[in-house]
Design a protein around this motif. Structure first.
Motif, short mmCIF file in Angstrom:
data_model
loop_
_atom_site.label_atom_id
_atom_site.label_comp_id
_atom_site.label_asym_id
_atom_site.label_seq_id
_atom_site.Cartn_x
_atom_site.Cartn_y
_atom_site.Cartn_z
N PRO A 185 28.60 -2.43 -10.41
CA PRO A 185 27.33 -3.09 -10.08
C PRO A 185 26.72 -3.71 -11.33
CG PRO A 185 27.04 -0.71 -10.20
CD PRO A 185 28.52 -0.97 -10.34
N ALA A 186 25.59 -4.39 -11.16
CA ALA A 186 24.94 -5.01 -12.31
C ALA A 186 24.66 -3.99 -13.40
CB ALA A 186 23.64 -5.69 -11.88
N ASN A 187 24.31 -2.77 -13.00
CA ASN A 187 24.14 -1.69 -13.98
C ASN A 187 24.21 -0.36 -13.27
OD1 ASN A 187 21.18 -0.62 -13.50
ND2 ASN A 187 21.05 -2.87 -13.46
N LEU A 188 24.56 0.66 -14.00
CA LEU A 188 24.47 2.04 -13.55
C LEU A 188 23.53 2.77 -14.50
CD1 LEU A 188 28.18 3.04 -12.75
CD2 LEU A 188 26.34 2.62 -11.10
N VAL A 189 22.70 3.64 -13.96
CA VAL A 189 21.80 4.45 -14.77
C VAL A 189 22.31 5.88 -14.74
CG1 VAL A 189 19.44 5.27 -15.08
CG2 VAL A 189 19.85 2.94 -14.28
N LEU A 190 22.58 6.45 -15.90
CA LEU A 190 23.04 7.83 -16.01
C LEU A 190 21.87 8.68 -16.51
CD1 LEU A 190 26.56 7.30 -17.64
CD2 LEU A 190 25.96 7.35 -15.22
N VAL A 191 21.45 9.64 -15.71
CA VAL A 191 20.28 10.46 -16.03
C VAL A 191 20.72 11.90 -16.23
CG1 VAL A 191 18.05 11.29 -15.19
CG2 VAL A 191 18.78 8.96 -14.66
N SER A 192 20.46 12.43 -17.42
CA SER A 192 20.80 13.82 -17.73
C SER A 192 19.55 14.53 -18.24
CB SER A 192 21.92 13.88 -18.77
OG SER A 192 23.07 13.23 -18.32
N GLY A 193 18.62 14.81 -17.34
CA GLY A 193 17.40 15.50 -17.72
C GLY A 193 16.23 14.55 -17.89
N PRO A 194 15.04 15.08 -18.10
CA PRO A 194 13.86 14.24 -18.34
C PRO A 194 13.96 13.53 -19.68
CG PRO A 194 13.33 16.54 -18.70
CD PRO A 194 14.72 16.52 -18.14
N SER A 195 13.11 12.51 -19.86
CA SER A 195 13.08 11.79 -21.13
C SER A 195 12.62 12.72 -22.26
CB SER A 195 12.12 10.60 -21.03
OG SER A 195 11.86 10.05 -22.28
N LYS A 196 13.32 12.67 -23.38
CA LYS A 196 12.93 13.53 -24.50
C LYS A 196 13.30 12.86 -25.81
CE LYS A 196 17.02 16.36 -23.49
NZ LYS A 196 17.27 15.76 -22.17
N THR A 197 12.56 13.21 -26.85
CA THR A 197 12.82 12.68 -28.19
C THR A 197 12.34 13.69 -29.22
OG1 THR A 197 12.43 10.83 -29.69
CG2 THR A 197 10.59 11.49 -28.31
N SER A 198 12.94 13.63 -30.38
CA SER A 198 12.45 14.44 -31.51
C SER A 198 12.32 13.56 -32.75
CB SER A 198 13.40 15.61 -31.79
OG SER A 198 14.71 15.15 -32.02
N ALA A 205 9.71 16.40 -27.85
CA ALA A 205 8.63 16.00 -26.94
C ALA A 205 9.25 15.37 -25.70
CB ALA A 205 7.71 15.00 -27.63
N PHE A 206 8.64 15.63 -24.56
CA PHE A 206 9.14 15.11 -23.29
C PHE A 206 8.23 13.99 -22.79
CE2 PHE A 206 11.03 19.24 -23.66
CZ PHE A 206 12.29 19.10 -23.08
N GLY A 207 8.85 12.98 -22.17
CA GLY A 207 8.09 11.91 -21.55
C GLY A 207 7.73 10.76 -22.48
N ALA A 208 8.30 10.71 -23.66
CA ALA A 208 7.93 9.65 -24.60
C ALA A 208 8.47 8.29 -24.18
CB ALA A 208 8.43 10.00 -26.00
N HIS A 209 9.66 8.27 -23.61
CA HIS A 209 10.31 7.00 -23.27
C HIS A 209 10.66 6.90 -21.79
CE1 HIS A 209 10.55 6.52 -27.57
NE2 HIS A 209 11.35 7.55 -27.69
N GLY A 210 10.13 7.76 -20.99
CA GLY A 210 10.46 7.77 -19.56
C GLY A 210 9.81 8.97 -18.89
N PRO A 211 10.34 9.40 -17.74
CA PRO A 211 9.72 10.50 -17.00
C PRO A 211 9.64 11.79 -17.81
CG PRO A 211 11.28 9.35 -15.62
CD PRO A 211 11.47 8.81 -17.00
N ARG A 212 8.52 12.45 -17.66
CA ARG A 212 8.34 13.74 -18.33
C ARG A 212 9.01 14.87 -17.57
NH1 ARG A 212 2.43 16.39 -19.96
NH2 ARG A 212 3.27 18.23 -21.03
N TRP A 213 9.12 14.70 -16.26
CA TRP A 213 9.74 15.72 -15.41
C TRP A 213 10.86 15.10 -14.59
CZ3 TRP A 213 4.28 15.03 -14.98
CH2 TRP A 213 3.51 15.98 -15.68
N LEU A 214 11.92 15.88 -14.40
CA LEU A 214 13.01 15.50 -13.50
C LEU A 214 13.20 16.61 -12.48
CD1 LEU A 214 15.44 13.74 -12.60
CD2 LEU A 214 16.83 15.03 -14.26
#
Length: 225
Positions: A185-198, A205-214
């Motif tokens: 398809p035009a794209n596939l999104v692979l999601v492995s947990g909520p958004s997080k960054t350090s 920290a969770f939710g900085a670049h996307g959903p805070r909860w999954l």
């Protein structure tokens, strides 16, 4: 020869020949990934364990029970506006189970027309995964017009439904079983947990670049026609 040319030269030298037999290459990759096959129950357990290790909330439910279960969880979380495709089978089932104080909101306008409203007032987005990868607890999403990437990326809560019979042991197994090379398809999104960054002071920290909860609901059977 500059650094760029040397790097490109090494990459070209390491790349498989255009004449290399595809079946032989597939065989080499398959041998590299060879492992005892997981039965359905073991794969389901591995998938759930990997999701939970990534800070996702996970529930299992049968085809008749999941809409009411999820509607109850959404109400408890305080969701008021839920983004979902009411034209799809699963979206329609969930919309029909929602209490009157939760609005089922379809994605029917260009993003530019309601970007502020979407970012400021939508509490959750609901998607149906194309499949799942047990080894990493990954959801494979194939966005379309009714459920674009925005649904899984913008709201602070991403709620995903995945059918247990679509699980694969690894990413390689998913690509082979679903014949990705025959037409992506035009794209596939692979999601492995909520958004997080350090990135900031190495503090997770969770939710900085996307959903805070999954949240993930695993449907353990298929509704009989």
């Amino acid at each position: 020869m500059g650094a760029r040319e040397r790097m490109l030269g090494r990459l070209r030298a390491a790349a498989p020949s255009a004449t290399e037999d595809v079946a032989a290459l597939d065989g080499r990759i398959a041998a590299h990934h060879a492992r005892p096959p997981l039965d359905g129950a073991a794969m389901l357990d591995a998938f759930e364990a990997a999701l939970r290790s990534s800070r996702a909330e996970v529930w299992r439910a049968d085809a008749d029970a999941w809409p009411a279960l999820l509607a109850e969880k959404l109400a408890e979380h305080g969701v008021k506006r839920l983004l979902l495709d009411v034209g799809g089978e699963e979206g329609a089932a969930l919309a029909g189970a929602l209490p009157i104080n939760i609005e089922a909101l379809p994605f029917q306008r260009p993003l530019e027309d309601w970007k502020t409203e979407l970012f400021d007032t939508v509490d959750a987005g609901f998607t149906v995964a194309r499949s799942g990868i047990a080894a990493t607890g990954t959801l494979v999403l194939a966005p379309d017009a009714g459920t674009p990437r925005t649904v899984s990326l913008v709201p602070p809560l991403h709620v995903a439904l995945v059918h247990a019979d679509t699980l694969h042991a690894t990413l390689y197994d998913a690509a082979r079983a679903e014949h990705w090379r025959d037409g992506m398809p035009a794209n596939l999104v692979l999601v492995s947990g909520p958004s997080k960054t350090s990135d900031i002071q190495q503090t997770l920290a969770f939710g900085a670049h996307g959903p805070r909860w999954l949240w993930v609901v695993i449907v353990t059977d298929r509704r009989q026609p």
